[in-house]
Design a protein around this motif. Structure first.
Motif, mmCIF file in Angstrom:
data_model
loop_
_atom_site.group_PDB
_atom_site.id
_atom_site.type_symbol
_atom_site.label_atom_id
_atom_site.label_comp_id
_atom_site.label_asym_id
_atom_site.label_seq_id
_atom_site.Cartn_x
_atom_site.Cartn_y
_atom_site.Cartn_z
ATOM 1 N N HIS A 144 -36.642 59.749 50.027
ATOM 2 C CA HIS A 144 -36.476 60.063 48.608
ATOM 3 C C HIS A 144 -35.060 59.809 48.112
ATOM 4 N N LEU A 145 -34.116 59.611 49.020
ATOM 5 C CA LEU A 145 -32.739 59.337 48.602
ATOM 6 C C LEU A 145 -32.544 57.900 48.119
ATOM 7 N N TRP A 146 -33.636 57.142 48.015
ATOM 8 C CA TRP A 146 -33.546 55.812 47.405
ATOM 9 C C TRP A 146 -32.939 55.913 46.011
ATOM 10 N N PHE A 147 -33.209 57.014 45.299
ATOM 11 C CA PHE A 147 -32.656 57.190 43.960
ATOM 12 C C PHE A 147 -31.134 57.159 43.986
ATOM 13 N N VAL A 148 -30.541 57.759 45.004
ATOM 14 C CA VAL A 148 -29.081 57.771 45.134
ATOM 15 C C VAL A 148 -28.565 56.354 45.348
ATOM 16 N N VAL A 149 -29.265 55.578 46.166
ATOM 17 C CA VAL A 149 -28.870 54.191 46.424
ATOM 18 C C VAL A 149 -28.898 53.384 45.129
ATOM 19 N N TYR A 150 -30.001 53.485 44.390
ATOM 20 C CA TYR A 150 -30.132 52.725 43.151
ATOM 21 C C TYR A 150 -29.084 53.160 42.133
ATOM 22 N N LEU A 151 -28.863 54.475 42.032
ATOM 23 C CA LEU A 151 -27.884 54.968 41.076
ATOM 24 C C LEU A 151 -26.489 54.474 41.431
ATOM 25 N N TRP A 152 -26.146 54.454 42.718
ATOM 26 C CA TRP A 152 -24.829 53.944 43.114
ATOM 27 C C TRP A 152 -24.682 52.476 42.723
ATOM 28 N N VAL A 153 -25.716 51.687 42.950
ATOM 29 C CA VAL A 153 -25.653 50.270 42.587
ATOM 30 C C VAL A 153 -25.457 50.114 41.079
ATOM 31 N N TYR A 154 -26.185 50.895 40.293
ATOM 32 C CA TYR A 154 -26.061 50.776 38.841
ATOM 33 C C TYR A 154 -24.668 51.195 38.364
ATOM 34 N N THR A 155 -24.127 52.242 38.956
ATOM 35 C CA THR A 155 -22.791 52.683 38.540
ATOM 36 C C THR A 155 -21.718 51.690 38.985
ATOM 37 N N MET A 156 -21.906 51.061 40.149
ATOM 38 C CA MET A 156 -20.946 50.043 40.573
ATOM 39 C C MET A 156 -21.027 48.820 39.660
ATOM 40 N N LEU A 157 -22.227 48.479 39.220
ATOM 41 C CA LEU A 157 -22.376 47.386 38.264
ATOM 42 C C LEU A 157 -21.649 47.713 36.962
ATOM 43 N N ALA A 158 -21.804 48.949 36.500
ATOM 44 C CA ALA A 158 -21.103 49.372 35.280
ATOM 45 C C ALA A 158 -19.593 49.320 35.482
ATOM 46 N N ALA A 159 -19.118 49.787 36.620
ATOM 47 C CA ALA A 159 -17.671 49.765 36.891
ATOM 48 C C ALA A 159 -17.150 48.335 36.917
#
Length: 377
Positions: A144-159
């Motif tokens: 279920h921690l896939w959400f954390v992985v996806y969120l990290w990728v999205y925030t790194m893209l934003a950064a």
């Protein structure tokens, strides 16, 4: 409408979204759908309220995460500091979760559904870190921690985008997007985007494996971006307010064909029914999100003594909740507990276990980053 200050309604929406996720995963024990641990016999009607949330519960998490991420970028004042803060807050508990929290879940699934004969310690020492599959289950896993992985990728893209794109251009893009999403467009345009993604990739289903989930990323990034804009251009809350009632009605109406098709063809129907089902799911999902954001803005934008501790506890609860559900469900089902007391006991065990994990971890400085809390806060 939200101003530049903290929007307490979005805090409550985040708390509610994660609470719903916990209940949803408890429901997975009872429905006919496959999961790590299952009660027998399955209870078919439980699928109906769960279907009512399937179109929006996960995108809503990404929307409120986009809102919170935008607020953090403003607070930290730069893309590099934002990337460091997000990486520490997300990757440390992700690693801890994969190493320590997650392993009981695949072990129980293997023992209960695949005849795995060894204990948890043997599984962790000899099989969990195989970097391959065991009876079709990928190990190690983030579950279920896939959400954390996806969120990290999205925030790194934003950064990354904020680091390389001039600030003046970002202002123009954000202003233009806010104008375009004004009025009913905040309901209609993202919904159209979701429908276009589905039309372009009708056969794709979520994998949670990151690299092969492109259509899902497009789907979630729309929600993440709208959440980001709600924070940076709070005038959009006015647009949400003007259509929240219509959005709520549309969400209810769009759920009708979803229920009809699910009941008429529980094992899968003709191609046209599948198309209608998933099309209605896109409409119902975004309409429900707009309605919920409107409700949070209109009625929940107020403080309470429980808001701050619950807002802090959300991430630790998320990290641990599914392992508690799977472990408790495994032993309770093996003990022959009937469906209703099983549900009550699972809710009680999950709530108690989540609070123990959060309260115990927050008191120990070195444990705080492992459970998703800021060190020394």
């Amino acid at each position: 409408m939200a101003g530049a200050t903290r929007h307490l309604g979005m805090d409550w929406l985040r708390i509610g979204a994660f609470a719903l996720l916990i209940l949803y995963h408890i429901g997975m024990v009872f429905v006919p759908w496959g999961w790590h641990v299952k009660s027998e016999p399955a209870i078919d009607w439980v699928a109906i309220p769960m279907l009512a949330t399937n179109g929006w519960r996960l995108p809503l998490l990404f929307l409120v995460s986009g809102y919170a991420s935008a607020a953090l970028l403003v607070k930290l004042g730069g893309a590099a500091a934002f990337a460091r803060a997000r990486s520490a807050r997300l990757l440390i508990p992700l690693a801890f979760g994969i190493l320590v929290v997650i392993p009981p879940q695949p072990w129980i699934e293997l023992a209960g559904q695949h005849g795995y004969a060894h204990g948890l310690l043997h599984f962790w020492l000899h099989d969990y870190f195989r970097f391959g599959t065991l009876d079709g289950i990928v190990l190690p896993t983030w579950q279920h921690l896939w959400f954390v992985v996806y969120l990290w990728v999205y925030t790194m893209l934003a950064a990354l985008l904020f680091a390389i794109v001039p600030s003046r251009l970002w202002v123009r893009v954000a202003d233009g997007a806010a104008r375009r999403l004004g009025g009913w467009n905040v309901l209609l345009l993202p919904m159209a985007g979701w429908l276009l993604v589905y039309a372009a990739f009708p056969g794709h289903r979520e994998t949670h494996a990151l690299v092969d989930d492109g259509p899902v990323h497009l789907h979630y990034l729309i929600a993440f971006a709208v959440g980001w804009l709600l924070r940076t251009r709070p005038v959009l809350f006015d647009a949400v307010a003007c259509c929240r009632t219509g959005a709520a009605i549309l969400a209810v109406l769009a759920f009708v064909p979803i229920v009809w098709i699910a009941c008429a063809w529980p094992e899968g129907g003709p191609a046209w029914a599948d198309m209608v089902f998933h099309g209605a799911r896109q409409v119902q999902g975004w309409a429900a999100i707009v309605a919920l954001v409107g409700i949070a803005d209109r009625w929940w934008n107020r403080d309470h003594r429980w808001r701050a501790p619950l807002a802090e506890a959300v991430f630790p609860f998320y990290i641990i909740h599914q392992t508690i559900i799977v472990v408790a469900g495994w032993y309770l089902i093996r003990a022959g507990v009937a469906a209703l007391p099983l549900f009550v006991l699972l809710v009680a065990a999950t709530v108690a276990g989540c609070w123990a994990f959060y309260l115990g971890g927050r008191r120990v400085g070195w444990l705080r980053p492992l459970i998703g809390l800021q060190r020394g806060a």
